[in-house]
Write a protein that holds these residues in place. Sequence first.
Motif, short mmCIF file in Angstrom:
data_model
loop_
_atom_site.label_atom_id
_atom_site.label_comp_id
_atom_site.label_asym_id
_atom_site.label_seq_id
_atom_site.Cartn_x
_atom_site.Cartn_y
_atom_site.Cartn_z
N ARG A 10 0.81 -1.22 0.00
CA ARG A 10 0.00 0.00 0.00
C ARG A 10 0.85 1.27 0.00
O ARG A 10 0.38 2.33 -0.42
CB ARG A 10 -0.95 0.01 1.20
N TYR A 13 0.79 2.97 -3.33
CA TYR A 13 -0.43 3.54 -3.90
C TYR A 13 -0.32 5.05 -3.97
O TYR A 13 0.07 5.71 -2.99
CB TYR A 13 -1.66 3.14 -3.07
N LYS A 14 -0.67 5.63 -5.11
CA LYS A 14 -0.63 7.08 -5.29
C LYS A 14 -2.05 7.63 -5.28
O LYS A 14 -2.80 7.41 -6.24
CB LYS A 14 0.07 7.44 -6.61
N ASN A 134 -1.29 5.72 3.46
CA ASN A 134 -2.29 4.73 3.03
C ASN A 134 -2.55 3.63 4.05
O ASN A 134 -3.03 2.56 3.71
CB ASN A 134 -1.87 4.09 1.69
N ASN A 434 -9.83 2.29 -1.00
CA ASN A 434 -9.31 3.22 -2.00
C ASN A 434 -10.06 4.54 -1.95
O ASN A 434 -9.47 5.62 -2.12
CB ASN A 434 -9.41 2.62 -3.40
N THR A 437 -8.79 6.38 1.07
CA THR A 437 -7.39 6.74 0.83
C THR A 437 -7.30 8.01 -0.01
O THR A 437 -6.57 8.94 0.31
CB THR A 437 -6.66 5.58 0.11
N ASN A 438 -8.10 8.05 -1.09
CA ASN A 438 -8.12 9.24 -1.96
C ASN A 438 -8.77 10.43 -1.27
O ASN A 438 -8.27 11.56 -1.33
CB ASN A 438 -8.87 8.93 -3.25
N TYR A 532 -8.33 -3.89 -2.87
CA TYR A 532 -7.52 -2.73 -3.25
C TYR A 532 -7.04 -2.80 -4.69
O TYR A 532 -6.65 -1.78 -5.27
CB TYR A 532 -6.31 -2.62 -2.32
N TYR A 533 -7.05 -3.99 -5.28
CA TYR A 533 -6.51 -4.17 -6.62
C TYR A 533 -7.54 -4.92 -7.46
O TYR A 533 -8.03 -5.97 -7.07
CB TYR A 533 -5.20 -4.97 -6.57
N ASN A 540 -13.15 0.58 -6.21
CA ASN A 540 -13.18 2.03 -6.11
C ASN A 540 -14.57 2.62 -5.97
O ASN A 540 -14.75 3.83 -6.12
CB ASN A 540 -12.49 2.65 -7.35
#
Length: 555
Positions: A10, A13-14, A134, A434, A437-438, A532-533, A540
Amino acid sequence: MNISLLQKSRYGYKPILPRALSGDLGTLKTVTGEATESVANQNEMKQLFPISYGKPIVTFEPGEGSVTSRALKVGVILSGGQAPGGHNVIAGLYDGLKKCNPESKLFGFLGGPSGILDDKAIELSDGYVDQYRNTGGFDIIGSGRTKLETEEQFARCAEVCKARGIEAIVIIGGDDSNTNAAVLAEYFARQKHDLSVIGVPKTIDGDLKNEQIEVSFGFDTATKTYSELIGNIERDANSAKKYWHFIKLMGRSASHICLECALQTHPSIALISEEVEEKGMTLNEIVNQIVDVVVTRSKEGEDFGVALVPEGLIEFVPEMKHLIEELNDLLAHHEEHFSTLRTFEDQSEWVNKNLSRDSSYVFSSLPNNIQRQLLMDRDPHGNVQVSRIETEQLLIEMVADKLEEMKHDGKYAGKFSTQHHFFGYEGRCAFPSNFDTNYCYALGFNAAVLIRESLSGYISSIRNLGQPASQWVAGGIPLTMMMNMELRHGEMKPVIKKALVDLSGAPFRTFVAHRDEWAVKTSFTYPGAIQYYGPDEVCNMPTISLSLEAGKEFI
């Protein structure tokens, strides 16, 4: 640090920023709206916040030209209970400040608001912040529940900030913490301190929301975490076919968590406190409603099920609400005397003598363990600590008694074996989804821009959350806009108004349209763990509640 493989992954992650914040901040344009008003008690608010009141909503948009930002020194505080994504708020704030000017500095006050009063802080660095990106938790600087509410405390905050050269404070917290942020901002302005205060909306309860604050951070992750656990229990119930599981879900007042988890998992029963209050349902009526579902399912050969119970339910039942209000008021005004009563028997006797006749009757009719829980230490606001009241066990006992009567009368022949659970702390420090996180990163980054624009008394606002993160809208909302007057510790005080479940809103209406079917026919869904992926629709998507509020269909 010892890290798991997921944590290591994690780190890479950007987070995605809204378009306005992802480009050159030197070209950013601030769009100012009309003057605002508080949600209620406008005259009182104008008097209490003569400087802060009426500020406009601001929105950030891409612009032209270039502005050079000066270096800033900012302090940040984590206030109150944990919520997933707090670390990313700080990471976003740190990155935003550095993007405005690489010479900017961020100080983290340790252990919550007490950190600024005690002048305990650390300067955050690239390497230190990178360890927490994250991830869940508030352990980057720690949190606390000290309230910043007195002028002596405000003066101390100013003194500490002046000594450190800090010119802005970011308070990451819920409705009460942001209320304190509003009062602190007004104090600084009144005293002509060159200090700004920015709030960030945090609470898994989901009750810090309005038209501008579409959701508080952490709600997405927490409800998805609880829904995974509920789905696991549903699958177990459907496999063993012998238990009724009563699950109490965290949420101090509002039932947003319970409603969202119901939409995600389709339980046999989900109680919504706001509906109970709207209909004036008594405790016995709630019990009878549960009994009807248990009996109906039993006739179909299904002596099992799952019932979701909001943490704050008991305060919405009319007779219980009146009792709790009397207890809160009584103990607020006689706190010193009550503290001298050492045994529960003495406390109970004194309370019964001082309650109204109706409330005394209700209190006396409750099981002994519930009476004890009602008289436990109050929360920081002087109210009953509803999380300690085992509402799910109270309902189990009352339902079991009713079913036993029905069995004696030949009206019920099933089995009622139960398990009870409380899901709360399990979701507060989970790895953020996600979405969170964003969202949290954007909230923190946006707070840095609000400070750069010399704004104070605002809460960081990221809107249009039903769309992809790049299409979110960044800006700020005046804290006073969200406030009203409420009774606290026996006195009327300005506070941010809690957002309860809207019974005319799309999430609740969708639940109502399906709950009768879910009650009779086992319709459990199993959300599984947060992913997450993978594809957007798995990884998302926001909560179902937020999607419905954005006009999307229920699937």
